[in-house]
Design a protein around this motif. Structure first.
Motif, PDB file in Angstrom:
ATOM      1  N   VAL A 191      49.182  66.839  52.157  1.00  0.00           N
ATOM      2  CA  VAL A 191      47.819  66.567  51.696  1.00  0.00           C
ATOM      3  C   VAL A 191      47.668  66.919  50.217  1.00  0.00           C
ATOM      4  O   VAL A 191      47.182  66.117  49.411  1.00  0.00           O
ATOM      5  CB  VAL A 191      46.790  67.346  52.543  1.00  0.00           C
ATOM      6  N   SER A 192      48.105  68.113  49.840  1.00  0.00           N
ATOM      7  CA  SER A 192      47.981  68.522  48.442  1.00  0.00           C
ATOM      8  C   SER A 192      48.884  67.698  47.543  1.00  0.00           C
ATOM      9  O   SER A 192      48.535  67.405  46.389  1.00  0.00           O
ATOM     10  CB  SER A 192      48.298  70.013  48.291  1.00  0.00           C
ATOM     11  N   THR A 193      50.040  67.276  48.049  1.00  0.00           N
ATOM     12  CA  THR A 193      50.929  66.437  47.243  1.00  0.00           C
ATOM     13  C   THR A 193      50.272  65.102  46.923  1.00  0.00           C
ATOM     14  O   THR A 193      50.298  64.644  45.776  1.00  0.00           O
ATOM     15  CB  THR A 193      52.264  66.199  47.970  1.00  0.00           C
TER      16      THR A 193
ATOM     17  N   CYS B 189      55.189  59.194  46.397  1.00  0.00           N
ATOM     18  CA  CYS B 189      56.262  60.183  46.291  1.00  0.00           C
ATOM     19  C   CYS B 189      57.571  59.559  46.777  1.00  0.00           C
ATOM     20  O   CYS B 189      57.607  58.445  47.311  1.00  0.00           O
ATOM     21  CB  CYS B 189      55.913  61.415  47.119  1.00  0.00           C
TER      22      CYS B 189
ATOM     23  N   MET C 165      39.899  60.632  50.929  1.00  0.00           N
ATOM     24  CA  MET C 165      41.171  60.952  51.564  1.00  0.00           C
ATOM     25  C   MET C 165      41.282  60.160  52.855  1.00  0.00           C
ATOM     26  O   MET C 165      40.373  60.164  53.683  1.00  0.00           O
ATOM     27  CB  MET C 165      41.267  62.445  51.868  1.00  0.00           C
TER      28      MET C 165
ATOM     29  N   PHE D  18      45.042  59.348  48.677  1.00  0.00           N
ATOM     30  CA  PHE D  18      43.876  59.797  47.916  1.00  0.00           C
ATOM     31  C   PHE D  18      43.551  58.744  46.868  1.00  0.00           C
ATOM     32  O   PHE D  18      44.453  58.223  46.203  1.00  0.00           O
ATOM     33  CB  PHE D  18      44.146  61.132  47.200  1.00  0.00           C
TER      34      PHE D  18
ATOM     35  N   SER E  81      51.378  70.478  53.394  1.00  0.00           N
ATOM     36  CA  SER E  81      51.555  70.265  51.961  1.00  0.00           C
ATOM     37  C   SER E  81      51.485  68.802  51.572  1.00  0.00           C
ATOM     38  O   SER E  81      51.248  68.473  50.407  1.00  0.00           O
ATOM     39  CB  SER E  81      52.892  70.857  51.502  1.00  0.00           C
TER      40      SER E  81
ATOM     41  N   SER F 158      47.096  64.434  46.847  1.00  0.00           N
ATOM     42  CA  SER F 158      45.967  64.681  45.948  1.00  0.00           C
ATOM     43  C   SER F 158      46.450  64.864  44.511  1.00  0.00           C
ATOM     44  O   SER F 158      45.856  64.325  43.565  1.00  0.00           O
ATOM     45  CB  SER F 158      45.210  65.923  46.417  1.00  0.00           C
ATOM     46  N   ARG F 159      47.521  65.611  44.337  1.00  0.00           N
ATOM     47  CA  ARG F 159      48.025  65.864  42.987  1.00  0.00           C
ATOM     48  C   ARG F 159      48.629  64.612  42.370  1.00  0.00           C
ATOM     49  O   ARG F 159      48.461  64.354  41.177  1.00  0.00           O
ATOM     50  CB  ARG F 159      49.043  67.003  43.029  1.00  0.00           C
TER      51      ARG F 159
ATOM     52  N   SER G 150      46.699  68.931  58.339  1.00  0.00           N
ATOM     53  CA  SER G 150      46.994  70.111  57.531  1.00  0.00           C
ATOM     54  C   SER G 150      48.463  70.107  57.154  1.00  0.00           C
ATOM     55  O   SER G 150      49.325  69.847  57.991  1.00  0.00           O
ATOM     56  CB  SER G 150      46.672  71.394  58.303  1.00  0.00           C
TER      57      SER G 150
ATOM     58  N   GLY H 198      52.319  73.925  41.119  1.00  0.00           N
ATOM     59  CA  GLY H 198      52.777  74.420  42.402  1.00  0.00           C
ATOM     60  C   GLY H 198      54.151  73.932  42.816  1.00  0.00           C
ATOM     61  O   GLY H 198      54.701  74.393  43.813  1.00  0.00           O
ATOM     62  N   LYS H 199      54.707  72.983  42.071  1.00  0.00           N
ATOM     63  CA  LYS H 199      56.038  72.468  42.376  1.00  0.00           C
ATOM     64  C   LYS H 199      57.043  73.041  41.375  1.00  0.00           C
ATOM     65  O   LYS H 199      56.812  73.020  40.169  1.00  0.00           O
ATOM     66  CB  LYS H 199      56.053  70.934  42.301  1.00  0.00           C
TER      67      LYS H 199
END
Length: 211
Positions: free
Chosen positions: A144-146, A162, A68, A19, A142, A148-149, A140, A185-186
């Motif tokens: 993806v959201s990781t 990460c 993305m 991202f 997690s 982004s965050r 699809s 969320g973590k």
């Protein structure tokens, strides 16, 4: 779409998601005419897309000022550790090249920008029929959201990754460890590393050829 159909068109594999966004974009667009915003976005999206594709990635979507991209979807579903690491290293290199290309540049000829990039590596479901950018898209999971965050927590003009991305690219990319960040969320703080530059690649191997 029923579960059987979904099972036929989707597969699980390890990918790296990238991202990138513009720092302070909301404040910037509040000061611009909509035509100027479009000119800026077109220029910016072109720079990012060119670097992603050159590194073997696929642009999955544009969301406002965020891009993305996904690396590793075009390889075998059960990719080897080397293939997963190669795709991840290409993603990191793409992030670094995006920032290199934008550093000091005036988008749309007038607007200096800073960006931040976040990357995460992990398992995802890849929809083989939902294509983006001429290749496999619609991932699809997690991861993806990781990504982004992490992008949202990246210091200005840096590429952060990460632990999983660093682990599979440790010999290909030089990193600087950063303080862990508390991510929504973590349950526990997330360890992150700043990507500095690609390491020397052995003769005959090109990172850009293995996205």
């Amino acid at each position: 779409m029923n579960g059987t159909t979904a099972g036929l068109r989707c597969r699980r594999q390890t990918v790296t998601v990238l991202f990138v966004d513009i720092v302070g974009f909301t404040s910037l667009v509040d000061e611009l005419d909509c035509s100027d915003v479009r000119d800026l976005q077109v220029d910016y999206f072109s720079v990012v897309s060119d670097r992603v594709r050159a590194a073997g990635g696929i642009v999955e979507k544009f969301i406002g000022d965020a891009v993305m991209a996904v690396f590793g979807t075009t390889g075998p579903a059960a990719g080897s550790a080397e293939e997963i690491g190669c795709a991840a290293a290409s993603a990191v290199e793409a992030g670094l090249r995006v920032q290199e290309a934008l550093r000091g540049r005036l988008l749309a000829g007038r607007y200096p920008v800073l960006t931040r990039v976040g990357l995460a590596t992990g398992d995802a479901i890849v929809d083989l029929e939902e294509t983006r950018d001429g290749g496999y898209g619609m991932v699809s999971g997690s991861v993806v959201s990781t990504a982004s965050r992490l992008q949202a927590y990246a210091p200005h003009d840096t590429v952060v990754v990460c632990a999983a991305t660093r682990e599979v690219t440790d010999t290909a990319v030089a990193y600087q460890e950063m303080p862990p960040v508390s991510v929504a969320g973590k349950a526990a703080p997330v360890e992150i590393w700043r990507a500095l530059h690609p390491q020397v690649v052995p003769a005959g191997r090109s990172l850009q050829a293995c996205g």
